[in-house]
Design a protein around this motif. Structure first.
Motif, short mmCIF file in Angstrom:
data_model
loop_
_atom_site.label_atom_id
_atom_site.label_comp_id
_atom_site.label_asym_id
_atom_site.label_seq_id
_atom_site.Cartn_x
_atom_site.Cartn_y
_atom_site.Cartn_z
N UNK A 692 0.79 -1.26 0.10
CA UNK A 692 0.14 0.05 -0.06
C UNK A 692 0.89 1.42 -0.07
N UNK A 693 2.16 0.76 -0.09
CA UNK A 693 3.12 2.06 0.01
C UNK A 693 3.05 2.97 1.05
N UNK A 694 2.54 2.38 2.48
CA UNK A 694 2.67 3.02 3.75
C UNK A 694 3.91 2.43 4.50
N UNK A 695 4.90 3.24 4.07
CA UNK A 695 6.24 2.76 4.44
C UNK A 695 6.33 3.06 6.20
N UNK A 696 6.13 4.03 6.38
CA UNK A 696 6.22 4.16 8.12
C UNK A 696 5.62 3.16 8.62
N UNK A 697 4.49 2.58 8.52
CA UNK A 697 3.67 1.67 8.94
C UNK A 697 4.43 0.49 8.76
N UNK A 698 4.95 0.22 7.61
CA UNK A 698 5.62 -1.04 7.39
C UNK A 698 6.98 -1.02 8.27
N UNK A 699 7.45 0.13 8.37
CA UNK A 699 8.73 0.21 9.32
C UNK A 699 8.20 -0.17 10.67
N UNK A 700 7.24 0.28 10.99
CA UNK A 700 6.85 -0.05 12.38
C UNK A 700 6.60 -1.45 12.72
N UNK A 727 16.61 2.90 -1.29
CA UNK A 727 17.37 3.08 -2.40
C UNK A 727 16.75 3.51 -3.78
N UNK A 728 15.37 3.02 -4.01
CA UNK A 728 14.70 3.37 -5.19
C UNK A 728 14.19 4.79 -5.07
N UNK A 729 13.95 5.09 -3.95
CA UNK A 729 13.42 6.43 -3.70
C UNK A 729 12.19 6.60 -4.53
N UNK A 730 11.14 5.85 -4.35
CA UNK A 730 9.68 6.12 -5.40
C UNK A 730 8.96 7.43 -4.97
N UNK A 731 8.17 7.94 -5.71
CA UNK A 731 7.58 9.05 -5.66
C UNK A 731 6.61 9.16 -4.27
N UNK A 732 6.41 8.15 -3.96
CA UNK A 732 5.22 8.04 -2.76
C UNK A 732 6.13 8.25 -1.38
N UNK A 733 7.56 8.10 -1.59
CA UNK A 733 8.65 8.42 -0.35
C UNK A 733 9.06 9.74 -0.40
N UNK A 734 8.62 10.55 0.68
CA UNK A 734 9.30 11.84 0.97
C UNK A 734 10.70 11.73 1.70
N UNK A 735 11.39 12.57 1.39
CA UNK A 735 12.81 12.73 2.01
C UNK A 735 12.38 12.76 3.59
N UNK A 736 11.58 13.45 4.02
CA UNK A 736 11.44 13.57 5.27
C UNK A 736 10.88 12.12 5.91
#
Length: 750
Positions: A692-700, A727-736
């Motif tokens: 779902x590209x919810x990377x913060x929740x995936x990290x949790x 590494x890929x830095x997709x558009x859904x992933x902000x720098x913050x």
């Protein structure tokens, strides 16, 4: 503009009251007939229209019911009946917020209406709106202060909101207003008194709770509860000698309750005391309660070495000579200690070889051969279970001992079942199911072995055979055995059936089963409504409060978490393989062959085959329904509501969802909220959130997996996935967000 309410004649007014009675008695057809009779003369009578809407809503015609309720409101916006009905319709649809709004509007029009106030209060406690519930219960108490239930309900409201002092004061105030002294047979009064004590103890003032209990406890008919509370309070206050005597008295009443032994040993100061003293204390209890198992079994938890061997030998011989089948179940918890496991194995192997020490239960001369035969079969059965168990597994030996058991008693259900279990652990689920079916055939009236056989057949993916086996203990009247199992809320069956279909990649049927279980849990949540009034009326207050707290943790149950993990896996599989919407396609078809054209051709062929199989299944199901309908006898009463047919028996609607990951959140949300300690829950959470590209929740979830099991087999794979995302830095992933992940995950993503 709303018209004024039409006035009913005396005859029609009596008919309207009949409509209400018919609805309350669930005689919907009679109620509908009476309502239509009124409306023929008074077509715009809003209250009758509202009651008709309520009746047709109860018959499942929800849209028509809401449409008619709106017409009724337009005809008379100032009718509390119309607003009350509108709230009831919303409640039936589980739209509790709108239902509360409608009830509150109805109360503004009719502030003294007890039914509306009661329905509002029930909805507020259902929603855990404690402040609103306190206000509603206070209003009900002011209206009818002579009824004890209203006082008790207000005390419950304060208690659940954490206002312990207010809850205690409400109950005390009512006690002071009582003009006659209650008798010992007044269960409602004494239950309220013990509930008051429960509140005092929960507030943390244990000394006050004990003083209150000493004052009222002797008069209470619930003697055991008083004794348990007193022993607990004394132990918590550190008055060990009195607590010891209190727990000793409880053991006299029930020498098989493990909690009493815990309290007794702790109050003697032996929880971490010398082993010799602990053994002595248990020996005294064993002498006092010769038929009890606990004082003989519990020392095995703390003893070690020669002392353990001697105690285990005495315990095992005593149990095995009696032929108690649950002996291994009592012993296996010791196997986490390898030395104890080895001693038990050595003792049991010695018995099997005929090496016996002193016999604790000497056999009578006339019955020696019979007892020795029973002892031998019990030993073989114990060893068959021992070598089946995960901490002492040796499946060849397990099968050998199972065969020896069967040789001694060919018609024993347990002996055949333990052999089937060995094959299950070997991975031969089909052979295991076959053997378990043989065990079932030895006693066809035993529901337990029937259930076990059904489960083994489902594990072997023999779904039709399993349903046939389960049907031997269902009525098969309400649409077949599967419908009966759903009605009986047989969660274990639906879970195993769904997991079987998931293994077969039949996602429609798998999701159908998982959603049926989800509906069962929703029903259990909804069933609280029946007890908000019933428990107060019957005076069972402590049990009611315990039930409310249990409901708050309902989805912590392994039944839910086991099913929810499988449901999320099914939706992830559907997201990754959209072609599975047409039916089961082998995993290999989704791979890439040497020739892209061949792979596409294989996929097309597999899709066509899957569609044909799906159509065949639907045709068979339609024929079954037609045959069942033809065989079904006509209902005895016209008021008996026929069971609705399932419009989607194969889960076609569920599997055709446009957003499977969003649907999966219905299962994952409560799973992660209430069972965060489950590694498997965190694993499916990670996989879903990454997709779902919810990377913060995936990290949790990744951090939780690492904390729960740093050596989990899938952890390296998940770490690599998250590293690749960074590494890929997709558009859904902000720098913050990327910086937060790096800071929180640390070494896991480096």
């Amino acid at each position: 503009m709303a018209q004024a309410q039409q006035q009913l004649s005396h005859k029609d007014g009596a008919l309207f009251r009949q409509v209400v009675r018919h609805f309350e008695n669930k005689q919907y057809k009679k109620g509908l007939k009476a309502a239509e009779q009124i409306l023929r003369k008074n077509p715009n009578h809003a209250d009758t229209q509202a009651m008709k809407a309520l009746i047709i809503g109860s018959q499942g015609q929800t849209e028509e019911a809401f449409a008619l309720a709106k017409i009724a409101l337009n005809n008379n916006m100032k009718s509390h009946v119309c607003w009350h009905v509108y709230g009831l319709l919303y409640r039936s649809e589980k739209n509790y917020e709108e239902a509360i709004k409608a009830y509150k509007f109805a109360l503004r029009l009719e502030p003294d209406s007890a039914p509306i106030q009661r329905d509002l209060a029930h909805l507020q406690i259902q929603m855990r709106d404690y402040e609103g519930y306190i206000q509603s219960r206070r209003n009900m108490l002011q209206q009818r202060s002579s009824i004890r239930q209203n006082w008790t309900a207000l005390a419950i409201a304060h208690h659940l909101a954490g206002n312990y002092e207010d809850a205690e004061n409400v109950l005390t105030t009512y006690e002071e207003t009582m003009k006659t002294k209650p008798s010992r047979s007044d269960i409602e009064h004494w239950e309220a008194v013990l509930y008051k004590n429960y509140i005092i103890a929960e507030s943390g003032d244990i000394q006050k709770a004990l003083d209150h209990l000493e004052a009222v406890g002797k008069k209470s008919p619930d003697v055991q509860a008083v004794m348990e509370m007193r022993a607990d309070y004394l132990a918590r206050l550190g008055r060990n000698s009195e607590a010891e005597a209190a727990y000793a008295a409880l053991l006299e009443r029930n020498p098989d309750d493990s909690a009493y032994y815990d309290g007794f040993i702790e109050s003697k100061g032996l929880k971490d005391g010398p082993l010799s003293e602990i053994q002595k204390a248990y020996q005294e209890l064993a002498d006092r309660f010769p038929k009890a198992d606990m004082p003989r079994r519990r020392p095995l938890d703390v003893l070690s070495g020669d002392d353990f061997q001697q105690a285990a030998d005495a315990y095992l011989q005593r149990m095995l000579r009696k032929g108690i089948p649950s002996t291994f179940a009592n012993i296996k918890h010791l196997y986490t200690d390898e030395s104890k496991r080895d001693i038990v194995q050595e003792l049991a192997e010695g018995y099997a070889a005929g090496n016996l020490g002193s016999q604790t239960n000497g056999a009578a001369e006339n019955g020696e051969s019979k007892e020795e035969s029973r002892f031998k079969s019990s030993v073989f059965y114990f060893l068959a279970q021992h070598y089946n168990y995960k901490l002492s597994r040796n499946l060849e030996k397990a099968l050998d001992y199972a065969d020896k058991c069967i040789e001694l008693e060919p018609k024993s259900v347990d002996f055949h079942a333990v052999k089937a279990r060995a094959y299950k652990h070997k991975g031969d689920s089909v052979k295991a199911a076959e053997l378990m079916d043989q065990a079932r055939s030895l006693d066809e009236k035993d529901r337990a072995i029937n259930t076990k056989c059904t489960k083994y057949q489902l594990r072997a993916d023999l779904n039709d055979k399993a349903l046939e086996t389960a049907s031997k203990f269902t009525q098969n009247k309400t649409g077949g055995p599967l419908s009966d199992l759903v009605d009986m809320q047989s969660v274990w069956y639906l879970t195993e059936d769904g997991q079987s279909y998931l293994r077969q990649r039949k996602l429609g049927l798998a999701l159908k089963r998982f959603h049926q279980i989800l509906a069962i849990f929703d029903t259990w949540q909804e069933d609280q409504f029946d007890f908000h009034n019933f428990s107060l009326r019957k005076g069972m207050i402590r049990a009611y409060v315990d039930m409310l707290r249990w409901e708050d943790r309902l989805r912590e149950h392994p039944f839910f978490s086991n099913m929810a993990v499988s449901a999320v896996k099914a939706y992830i599989l559907l997201f990754d393989n959209p072609d599975l919407v047409h039916g089961p396609i082998p995993d290999s078809i989704n791979g890439v062959s040497k020739s892209g054209e061949t792979s596409a051709a294989d996929r097309k062929k597999a899709l066509k085959k899957a569609k044909r199989e799906q159509e065949k299944m639907e045709k068979i199901e339609a024929e079954k329904k037609a045959a069942l309908k033809a065989a079904k006898s006509a209902p005895k009463s016209e008021d008996v509501d026929n069971k609705k047919e399932d419009p989607d028996p194969f889960g076609k609607t569920l599997v055709e969802t446009k957003d499977p990951l969003k649907e999966a959140m219905k299962f994952l949300g409560p799973l992660l909220e209430l069972s965060p300690q489950l590694v498997e829950a965190q694993c499916v959470g990670f996989e879903l959130y990454v997709r779902r590209k919810k990377y913060l929740l995936a990290t949790k979830c990744l951090l939780a997996i690492n904390a729960l099991d740093s050596k989990h087999e899938r952890l390296p794979q998940y770490r690599q996935q998250l590293k690749q995302v960074l590494a890929d830095k997709p558009a859904d992933l902000s720098d913050q967000v990327a910086d937060i992940i790096k800071n929180e995950a640390g070494d896991l993503v480096l």
